[in-house]
Motif scaffolding. Structure first.
Motif, PDB file in Angstrom:
ATOM      1  N   THR A  23      43.458  28.257  35.309  1.00 48.18           N
ATOM      2  CA  THR A  23      42.203  28.296  34.555  1.00 48.18           C
ATOM      3  C   THR A  23      41.558  29.674  34.650  1.00 48.18           C
ATOM      4  N   SER A  24      41.461  30.196  35.886  1.00 44.77           N
ATOM      5  CA  SER A  24      40.761  31.468  36.055  1.00 44.77           C
ATOM      6  C   SER A  24      41.545  32.617  35.417  1.00 44.77           C
ATOM      7  N   LEU A  25      42.880  32.564  35.533  1.00 43.60           N
ATOM      8  CA  LEU A  25      43.694  33.613  34.934  1.00 43.60           C
ATOM      9  C   LEU A  25      43.520  33.648  33.412  1.00 43.60           C
ATOM     10  N   ARG A  26      43.510  32.455  32.794  1.00 42.10           N
ATOM     11  CA  ARG A  26      43.345  32.398  31.342  1.00 42.10           C
ATOM     12  C   ARG A  26      41.992  32.980  30.921  1.00 42.10           C
ATOM     13  N   LEU A  27      40.936  32.643  31.675  1.00 45.58           N
ATOM     14  CA  LEU A  27      39.607  33.169  31.346  1.00 45.58           C
ATOM     15  C   LEU A  27      39.564  34.695  31.475  1.00 45.58           C
ATOM     16  N   VAL A  28      40.128  35.189  32.588  1.00 39.15           N
ATOM     17  CA  VAL A  28      40.096  36.641  32.840  1.00 39.15           C
ATOM     18  C   VAL A  28      40.896  37.377  31.766  1.00 39.15           C
ATOM     19  N   MET A  29      42.056  36.846  31.435  1.00 40.48           N
ATOM     20  CA  MET A  29      42.887  37.488  30.421  1.00 40.48           C
ATOM     21  C   MET A  29      42.168  37.510  29.069  1.00 40.48           C
ATOM     22  N   LYS A  30      41.435  36.430  28.788  1.00 36.91           N
ATOM     23  CA  LYS A  30      40.677  36.385  27.531  1.00 36.91           C
ATOM     24  C   LYS A  30      39.645  37.512  27.513  1.00 36.91           C
ATOM     25  N   THR A  31      38.931  37.641  28.639  1.00 40.52           N
ATOM     26  CA  THR A  31      37.925  38.696  28.748  1.00 40.52           C
ATOM     27  C   THR A  31      38.558  40.074  28.591  1.00 40.52           C
ATOM     28  N   LEU A  32      39.747  40.249  29.136  1.00 46.46           N
ATOM     29  CA  LEU A  32      40.393  41.558  29.094  1.00 46.46           C
ATOM     30  C   LEU A  32      41.122  41.789  27.767  1.00 46.46           C
ATOM     31  N   VAL A 172      48.739  47.934  47.322  1.00 41.31           N
ATOM     32  CA  VAL A 172      47.333  48.282  47.100  1.00 41.31           C
ATOM     33  C   VAL A 172      46.783  47.763  45.778  1.00 41.31           C
ATOM     34  N   ALA A 173      47.626  47.181  44.927  1.00 42.29           N
ATOM     35  CA  ALA A 173      47.181  46.821  43.577  1.00 42.29           C
ATOM     36  C   ALA A 173      45.980  45.875  43.606  1.00 42.29           C
ATOM     37  N   MET A 174      46.059  44.812  44.420  1.00 44.53           N
ATOM     38  CA  MET A 174      44.966  43.847  44.433  1.00 44.53           C
ATOM     39  C   MET A 174      43.705  44.475  45.022  1.00 44.53           C
ATOM     40  N   ASP A 175      43.876  45.290  46.059  1.00 45.31           N
ATOM     41  CA  ASP A 175      42.723  45.992  46.645  1.00 45.31           C
ATOM     42  C   ASP A 175      42.005  46.809  45.579  1.00 45.31           C
ATOM     43  N   LYS A 176      42.796  47.528  44.783  1.00 44.46           N
ATOM     44  CA  LYS A 176      42.201  48.425  43.792  1.00 44.46           C
ATOM     45  C   LYS A 176      41.534  47.643  42.668  1.00 44.46           C
ATOM     46  N   VAL A 177      42.172  46.538  42.264  1.00 44.76           N
ATOM     47  CA  VAL A 177      41.595  45.726  41.189  1.00 44.76           C
ATOM     48  C   VAL A 177      40.234  45.179  41.630  1.00 44.76           C
ATOM     49  N   ILE A 178      40.178  44.654  42.862  1.00 42.56           N
ATOM     50  CA  ILE A 178      38.921  44.060  43.327  1.00 42.56           C
ATOM     51  C   ILE A 178      37.875  45.153  43.571  1.00 42.56           C
ATOM     52  N   SER A 179      38.311  46.290  44.086  1.00 41.73           N
ATOM     53  CA  SER A 179      37.383  47.422  44.249  1.00 41.73           C
ATOM     54  C   SER A 179      36.794  47.837  42.907  1.00 41.73           C
ATOM     55  N   ALA A 180      37.632  47.807  41.871  1.00 39.52           N
ATOM     56  CA  ALA A 180      37.172  48.217  40.546  1.00 39.52           C
ATOM     57  C   ALA A 180      36.067  47.302  40.032  1.00 39.52           C
ATOM     58  N   LEU A 181      36.015  46.093  40.582  1.00 41.50           N
ATOM     59  CA  LEU A 181      34.947  45.167  40.189  1.00 41.50           C
ATOM     60  C   LEU A 181      33.632  45.492  40.899  1.00 41.50           C
ATOM     61  N   GLY A 182      33.673  46.472  41.811  1.00 42.61           N
ATOM     62  CA  GLY A 182      32.483  46.825  42.574  1.00 42.61           C
ATOM     63  C   GLY A 182      32.311  45.980  43.827  1.00 42.61           C
ATOM     64  N   ILE A 183      33.381  45.312  44.220  1.00 40.32           N
ATOM     65  CA  ILE A 183      33.317  44.437  45.390  1.00 40.32           C
ATOM     66  C   ILE A 183      33.949  45.138  46.578  1.00 40.32           C
ATOM     67  N   GLU A 184      33.351  44.937  47.753  1.00 36.69           N
ATOM     68  CA  GLU A 184      33.837  45.616  48.941  1.00 36.69           C
ATOM     69  C   GLU A 184      35.184  45.025  49.390  1.00 36.69           C
ATOM     70  N   ILE A 262      37.883  35.705  41.665  1.00 40.54           N
ATOM     71  CA  ILE A 262      36.923  36.764  42.006  1.00 40.54           C
ATOM     72  C   ILE A 262      36.607  37.591  40.759  1.00 40.54           C
ATOM     73  N   MET A 263      37.649  37.905  39.992  1.00 44.76           N
ATOM     74  CA  MET A 263      37.435  38.648  38.748  1.00 44.76           C
ATOM     75  C   MET A 263      36.524  37.856  37.822  1.00 44.76           C
ATOM     76  N   GLY A 264      36.800  36.541  37.698  1.00 44.61           N
ATOM     77  CA  GLY A 264      35.989  35.659  36.845  1.00 44.61           C
ATOM     78  C   GLY A 264      34.524  35.675  37.253  1.00 44.61           C
ATOM     79  N   LEU A 265      34.276  35.665  38.560  1.00 45.57           N
ATOM     80  CA  LEU A 265      32.894  35.709  39.041  1.00 45.57           C
ATOM     81  C   LEU A 265      32.210  37.007  38.611  1.00 45.57           C
ATOM     82  N   ALA A 266      32.948  38.121  38.730  1.00 47.41           N
ATOM     83  CA  ALA A 266      32.376  39.413  38.358  1.00 47.41           C
ATOM     84  C   ALA A 266      32.177  39.507  36.837  1.00 47.41           C
TER      85      ALA A 266
END
Lengths: 329, 653
Positions: A23-32, A172-184, A262-266
């Protein structure tokens, strides 16, 4: 941005225990702006006991799906589950590098697979094809309370010649993706540590011990949330947390979220949209402070201005740091 | 023309899979061949005697020896026939060992192939012409590249033998890796204390001309007559004025320059003298960090220097030197931490390399010899050493053993206990390789007297846990996983070829292996020679080596140069290119393709332009002969006619 299209191989977990990942992946992909095309009549990937018994048969299970994808508009398939991804890639690599293996596998199939499909994990698609800039552009909400460690699990990046993505020891891919959302995101030494999930049934004691290590390292580095990209990792770390606590005498209570949640929340989706209620260890306490980025920036600016007046000596050091952070968000 | 053919058995090496008698019998049928025989060891003294007698008895004037590679014995047999009165170029060798008997098992096929190979040699020898070498003068000066312990030893031995030596070192001081070491195994004597006097000898020797902070730009010429261009890199300090007082270094405001001498364990100033015993003890500016260069203003050192030696406008300078031989002693490099993501890839400050630990142990190092770990400058109580960090690991491209790590780990474990008596060292090892004199006793001492705990197994992962580093590995003797909580982890990183080794080899026209180490002429019998005459090897540029081996090779290379220079004239190889000026159309394509600049334009008296080969420079590679559109330039001993005769010989059968 022109809409990207990928074939979408969800696999069995995402229809069951990992429904919220789907569910969350589909929502995020739609947004992107990514279109996920359903694969008609897809079947088991072969990531079953099959590959421990018969390589040709296991490859045939995977190749049946690859052959279907080969007939679709797009020849790139995105796969959220690392187990599915590994067998799909393994079958593809085996069949494109070894002619006799290819013939053996194709002999078991109605429709032969010709080797034209590229399989990428959903994380790879988001990180490489969409890119950090586009990820950051769509952020609507800040999550100031979240302190995340990214847990990649054992097979998302390994073995390197099959996975062909990111670093097998320190991804590092997931670290960078979540960092890009502004999350620590915190540095975490156990990104690829074995969680023992594969032995969940026969050797429970060992699994508890291994899972305990992963959870306690996350707490030690100061995290309050673990991000994952694998249904089995999620299930093991989340569902078994209570079991670990009982057998190891610990008291963990750390939510384990799919990185797409996490992406969906952001991106402003509600916890209900993202099916956060499916988590065993709830994350409500972390999400409560979620705030639109605009408000968050103003709040931070006010804080910075207040901090400026009393401590002038600090001024030089504090100021650029705060604005940089605000821009990031 | 009377050709004699000699087929060698080489014991069973050839006769085992080739019917040598049949080959000889077949040869007797060839026109021109008047004598053919087979013999157990043709290279032996009686074997050579047989050739000489056959030449006399049968009146032979051309000789074919079918045996091993001409690389092994061509010279032997050339001398043999010369003694019997024939021109040495009336010899041809057919390589029926490396090319035939060693690689095929079918005797029938091998024999047929050998017959063809010898037939070719017979056809070639019948077309051979007598050639005569000329002699040329030798320039009795020697260039030594690299001022580490091997290069210094070579330079000193050559100079003591009366030769003029040009010593080129690319870093600001001579001394090399050995000058960075604290103590040396297995005697625990202070490295710089034994090296220092040698360094002083080098700089004070009247026959040694030292170019420090300089690199080789260009090498032209051939054995006996090399023209070298040396690039003196800009130091931005006039070394004729610099007294090495160090005032500039003290006052330099840039404190974060990378310290090459200390391998980055600490930082240094942008103007610096690498270490107290540096030779020459002169300052140099690192423009990557100097504010005068990065920001365009500063000038503190220029103000402070009592002799006015600072010159920000200094440029690289090229100087020319002529020498007759070259000793290459360019040393080795080391794997960096970034090769080990499972050990943190340099992210953890308390995971360091062996050479970095060496600097921490050293009294002139950044911690003044107190063992303090980099993260918080506290004394480590538990130190873990990881041997084979990269070595013997095919996946990292280093399948070989780095030779001296087992020994320096044992030494560092001993020194750790000496410095911190309540410390405990652990060593993860694959095998303990300590096969030098006094070496095995030394590694045992580390374990038995100094209590270092040796764990046989590899380290899988190193990760931080609070202030500690957890080292997780296998104990293959106990058959279990072990975790050691360490304060400091030292990786014995793999020895690799020196940075730029391949480029240097190409300048020198010498070969290097897959790993960038230079290839010696013969792995057992010619260990310091290269296949380029006049170029010799010393030390770890040829492969990982410890100090005694490097010093030994330095001396060996020097003795080779001294024996080369014992003659005033050298003989040139007549197998070089020659221009038939009647056929040359003067297109001068050969001038452009010659890799040795051995061909120049010549104007004849009638004004016609033709190509001319400079005999002493030509290396006989043959590139020009395949370039020449009209066949006017021919490589002697390998002319078109000679090669075509060989082709005909096999095509006819």
């Amino acid at each position: 941005m022109a809409e990207k299209e990928y074939a979408y191989y969800s696999g069995c977990s995402l229809e069951g225990t990992a429904k919220e990942y789907d569910t969350s992946l589909r929502l995020v992909m739609k947004t992107l702006g990514v279109k996920l095309a359903e694969i008609p009549d897809w079947s088991c990937c072969g990531s079953t006991p099959a590959h421990t018994v018969d390589h040709v048969f296991a490859a045939a299970l995977a190749a049946r799906n690859l052959a279907i994808i080969e007939k679709m508009n797009t020849h790139t398939v995105t796969v959220p589950c690392p187990s599915c991804l590994t067998v799909l890639k393994k079958a593809h690599i085996g069949m494109t590098t070894d002619e006799s293996f290819k013939n053996e596998v194709n002999a078991l199939l109605d429709e032969p697979y010709e080797g034209k499909v590229t399989a990428k994990s959903s994380l790879q698609v988001i990180y490489e094809d969409i890119g950090l800039e586009a990820i950051a552009d769509r952020v609507t909400h800040a999550l100031p309370d979240l302190k995340v460690v990214a847990y990649y699990g054992c097979i998302l990046n390994r073995p390197p010649d099959i996975a062909q993505f990111d670093d097998p020891e320190n991804p590092v891919a997931m670290d960078k993706v979540i960092s890009a959302l502004g999350i620590e995101v915190l540095d975490y030494a156990f990104k690829t540590e074995c969680c023992g999930a594969a032995f969940g049934v026969p050797k429970r004691a060992m699994v508890n011990e291994l899972t305990h290590k992963i959870l306690s390292m996350a707490i030690d580095v100061g995290a309050n949330c673990i991000a994952v990209a694998c249904p089995l990792c999620q299930q093991n770390l989340d569902l078994r947390q209570e079991q670990v606590n009982q057998t190891m005498g610990s008291s963990f209570n750390i939510p384990v979220l799919y990185f797409t949640q996490i992406m969906g929340l952001a991106y402003g989706y509600s916890p209900d949209d993202l099916e956060m209620d499916k988590l065993v260890v709830g994350a409500d306490h972390l999400i409560r402070s979620r705030i639109p980025v605009e408000e968050y920036r103003k709040m931070k600016e006010a804080e910075a201005a207040a901090a400026k007046k009393p401590a002038k000596a600090k001024e030089m050091k504090e100021e650029p740091k705060e604005t940089a952070k605000a821009e990031e968000n | 023309m009377r050709v004699g053919v000699f087929i060698c058995h080489c014991g069973n090496n050839i006769a085992g899979t080739v019917d040598v008698a049949r080959v000889a019998a077949e040869m007797r049928k060839l026109p021109g061949v008047v004598y053919a025989t087979n013999y157990m060891y043709t290279c032996s003294e009686p074997g050579q005697e047989e050739i000489k007698q056959a030449i006399r008895k049968e009146g032979l004037d051309r000789i074919v020896v079918a045996a091993c590679s001409p690389r092994m014995h061509e010279n032997t047999f050339r001398k043999t026939i010369e003694k019997a009165g024939l021109n040495r170029y009336f010899l041809e060798m057919a390589n029926i060992r490396e090319h035939i008997s060693w690689i095929g098992e079918d005797k029938e096929l091998n024999t047929n192939k050998a017959i063809e190979a010898v037939k070719m040699a017979v056809a070639k020898v019948m077309n051979n012409k007598p050639l005569y070498s000329s002699s040329f003068k030798v320039n009795k000066r020697v260039l030594v590249i690299g001022g580490g312990v091997a290069g210094m030893q070579a330079a000193l031995d050559c100079a003591d033998g009366g030769l003029d030596v040009v010593l080129v070192e690319k870093s600001p001081s001579i001394g090399g890796m050995m000058s960075r070491l604290d103590k040396t195994f297995p005697t625990i004597d202070c490295s710089i204390c034994i090296l220092g006097p040698k360094m002083v000898d080098v700089v004070q020797h009247e026959k040694i001309k030292l170019y420090a902070y300089s690199e080789i730009d260009e090498i032209k010429g051939y054995v006996g007559n090399y023209q070298i261009k040396i690039r003196k890199k800009a130091t931005y300090v006039d070394w004729s004025k610099c007294t090495g007082c160090g005032a500039c270094m003290e006052k330099c405001p840039t404190r974060n320059a990378y310290d090459h001498f200390n391998f980055g364990v600490a930082t240094t100033r942008a103007i610096n003298i690498p270490f107290p015993q540096a030779i020459p003890k002169k300052a140099k500016i690192d423009p990557e960090f100097c504010r005068q260069f990065t920001k365009g203003k500063c000038g503190v050192c220029a103000k402070i220097c009592p002799t006015g030696a600072i010159n920000y406008e200094m440029k690289d300078e090229i100087v020319a030197e002529d020498v007759g031989a070259i000793i290459v002693a360019t040393g080795y490099g080391l794997f960096d931490l970034d090769k080990f993501p499972e050990y943190g890839a340099g992210r953890y400050p308390d995971v360091i390399t062996g050479i970095q630990y060496e600097r921490i142990l050293n009294a002139s190092g950044p911690t003044s010899g107190h063992i303090l770990r980099p993260s918080d400058q506290t004394e480590p109580k538990t130190v873990v050493f990881v041997s084979c960090a990269g070595s013997r690991d095919k996946s990292l491209g280093v399948p070989y053993c780095s030779n001296f790590c087992c020994m320096y780990i044992a030494k560092q474990a001993i020194l750790t206990k000496d410095h911190i008596p309540d410390s405990q060292s652990y060593v993860f090892y694959m095998d303990i390789r300590s096969n030098g004199k006094g070496y095995d006793e030394f590694t045992r001492r580390a374990q038995e007297e100094y209590g270092a705990k040796y764990i046989r197994g590899r380290v899988a992962k190193i990760y931080p846990k609070g202030k500690k580093m957890v080292v997780r590995g296998a104990d293959t003797l106990l058959g279990t996983q072990v975790e050691v909580e360490a304060d400091l982890v030292v990786l014995a990183t793999a020895v690799i070829s020196a940075p730029g080794a391949a480029g240097m080899a190409e300048k020198l026209h010498i070969s290097y292996d897959t790993f960038g180490f230079y290839v010696e002429s013969h792995p057992k019998l010619r260990p310091v020679e290269t296949n380029t005459s006049g170029v010799y090897l010393a030390g770890a540029c040829q492969g990982p080596k410890d100090i005694p081996a490097s010093v030994g090779q330095g001396s060996a290379a020097a003795s080779k140069v001294l024996s080369l220079f014992s003659k005033d004239m050298l003989e040139s190889d007549p197998a070089i290119a020659q221009v038939n000026i009647n056929a040359c159309v003067g297109c001068l394509k050969c001038v452009k393709t010659c890799p040795f600049q051995a061909i120049k334009e010549e104007v004849l008296r009638n004004g016609r332009k033709v190509a001319k080969v400079i005999e002493t420079v030509c290396a006989g590679c043959g590139v020009c002969t395949s370039t020449c559109p009209c066949g006017a330039i021919q490589l002697q001993h390998f002319t078109d006619n000679q090669l075509l005769a060989e082709v005909n010989a096999i095509c006819q059968s």
